[in-house]
Structure formats: C-alpha cells, structure tokens
Design an enzyme around this catalytic site. Sequence first.
Site, PDB file in Angstrom:
ATOM      1  CG  HIS A   5      -1.973  -0.923   1.099  1.00 38.01           C
ATOM      2  ND1 HIS A   5      -2.454  -1.589  -0.068  1.00 38.01           N
ATOM      3  CD2 HIS A   5      -2.676  -1.620   1.913  1.00 38.01           C
ATOM      4  CE1 HIS A   5      -3.312  -2.446   0.155  1.00 38.01           C
ATOM      5  NE2 HIS A   5      -3.611  -2.489   1.469  1.00 38.01           N
ATOM      6  CG  HIS A  57      -7.713  -1.037   2.675  1.00 35.36           C
ATOM      7  ND1 HIS A  57      -8.675  -1.815   3.427  1.00 35.36           N
ATOM      8  CD2 HIS A  57      -6.820  -1.694   2.272  1.00 35.36           C
ATOM      9  CE1 HIS A  57      -7.828  -3.014   3.385  1.00 35.36           C
ATOM     10  NE2 HIS A  57      -6.809  -3.001   3.083  1.00 35.36           N
ATOM     11  CD  GLU A  92      -8.092  -3.829  -0.452  1.00 34.25           C
ATOM     12  OE1 GLU A  92      -6.942  -3.088  -0.672  1.00 34.25           O
ATOM     13  OE2 GLU A  92      -8.210  -4.567   0.075  1.00 34.25           O
TER      14      GLU A  92
END
Length: 366
Positions: free
Chosen positions: A120, A194, A331
């Site tokens: 991420h 997210h 996601e």
Amino acid sequence: MDLAGHDGTAGTRPRVTRDLFGTLPDGTEIWRFTLTGPGPMRVRIITYGAIVQSIEVPDREGRPGNVALGFAGLEDYVARNTPHFGAMIGRYGNRIAKGTFTLDGVVYQVPLNNGPNSLHGGTVGFDRRVWTPAPARDGDEASVELGYTSAEGEMNFPGTLRTTVTYTLTGGNALRIDYRATTDRPTVVNLTNHSYFNLAGEGSGAVYDQTLQINAGHYTPVDDTLIPTGEIAPVTGTPLDFRTPTPIGERIRAGHRQLVYGQGYDHNYVLRREGSGLEQAARVRDPRTGREMSVYTDQPGMQFYSGNFLDGTLVGAGGRVYRQSDGFALETQHFPDSPNHPDFPSTVLRPGETYRTSTVYEFSAG
C-alpha cells in the site's frame, strides 16, 4: 458551514458540510466533510488519508446504520497500527515483491512494511498524508474533491505524482469514487480505497453470513508472503469460487492452501469484463438487515479481503471492539505486484498521460 450552497433540508437536496475533525501534533487542521442526500444516505470523509469515515444507509425497515468500519477520533487513525480503514491507498495499492521493481532499465527499491514486501505504498503511503480540498462547487449531487502531490522520490517512487480523488454521493444511493493522477516522470500507479464494510452495521460482529458474489472466474494465486505467483488460475472447484452468491464464512476455514496463506480471503480476482467502462464486479447482501451493496468498476481486478488481521485490539466508532472478519474489503485495482509481472495489465504511467479510474458502491435494501 454549508459548502455546496444549498439551503434545503437533509434528504431533500444534496448538501456538503464540513466541521473540524481534529488537529495533528504539528498544528495541521483535519477537516471532515459530510455528504448528504438527496436520498437517505450520508457519507463522511476526512482530509487525513482522504478517509471514508462512515457510510450511513437504511435497512429494509428504513432504519439508518453505518456500514463502514472506522474510528470516532483522529488519534486512532493516526496510530501506527491502523489497518487502513476507509483510506485512499497509493502510490501503489497492494503488494510489491521485496519492494523492488524495474522501470525503463532502472531498479527502484521502495520501503518494506509487510514482511519481505512493500504494501500500500510503503511505510508512509497516501493513507497517512493530509489531502487538500478543492473549492466547493454547486451541483446536483453532493461531492468533495481532495488533492495530494507526492514529490519525486517520496517512498523512493520516481516522478512527482499529482493525484485527486473525488467522492460523490449520487442520487441513486451510491458512493462514487473518481481517481485522477499525472506524473512528470515514468512511474507506477495503482490507486484504490480501503473501506471495510459490514452491511449488518459497523461493530455488529462477523460478516460470515453475508452473501458475496464476484464476477470473476479466475484469480491470481499467491505464495506464502501473499505475492502473486504469476499464474491466472480458475476458481472452479476451490473455496475462492464466488460466481454464485455464497456466504463469506461458508468455506473460509477450508484447508485450501491459499486460505492458509492469507488466514482467510486476501486475494485478487481477475474480473470478467466486456468493455472498458463501469461494469459490475461484485454484489453483497446481508440477510438480517436486507442491505445490499453492488460494486461497479472499470478496473481489471478486485482484492477481496475478509478482515483476517482484525485482532480485537481496535475499538470502532460505535464503541465496540473489531475482531477477525468483522468487516470485509472489496478493493478495485490493477493486480498486485504488476511491475514485476509483464503479463499482468500495466500500471506504468508516463508524462503526458492521465491515470483515470472510477468505482461505484451502490446500496439498496429489501
């Protein structure tokens, strides 16, 4: 403060209001924007991490409830153990193997923050940056645009990346997310949101009884560090098959190696697509409340994560502890570790190009 210029009552005309959510230790003010109407939904967004704090939607009886996991105060979002609740993810959503990729013959090393891999965007991704709201504009829908400029070399990624994300509460009881980015040097980009969802309501317990359908016949299997092997494998005959509506918990404890690696579902699905625009990727239904959520995207993949690492140490906005599988994430994205897999759809962005993608979370009850 009414930023949209509307003077109608909530639920009759779209409105955007803001309030001070908190202040960082350096004195930076963090604002919260509330998107309301014209339907019964209400969504709250904060400028820290461009985070979706809450999504309020009615159940089959018309009773509103927050279906997004999150925190009541800023300090919990800033804490290091926060699992990206509702956050904007970038520069690169999902994992990059060993934090290394090669672009135009140059090797880049980005921070490792997930075992041997980068996750991420690294140790300080877009979820930990303060986003700047654009001036409010009148419109037929409640909307807020947030921007962030990631400097050359931030987290060791190449190029200055200018990113905007626009959250819109549509008249069709949907939250639409539009992403846009440009760069001054070749780089890699994979943006997503997210949010963790629980259609029975935030803090109501595990999502195992909620039925999930994913429009995908294939997925990208992973190794024991959750990096794709490069294979595009069929879901047929595996507990990863959600082509028909299936309770999330029905097969989550099966002894399949992929579920052992992820301690549950944490896998990228290769979406079945017919064109390049928005198409349905998934649908989820909670039998207790009748709430349903449909996901539409123009992306090639979607990560289904069943909240495997919620460990009972976090207290949510409603004052209840979050435990394993108390929420799920869908996601929309390009595939994990794409820079290291030439056969995957490319995540390279070059000067003169504009990264554009959209995702819609549409809600109903019945």
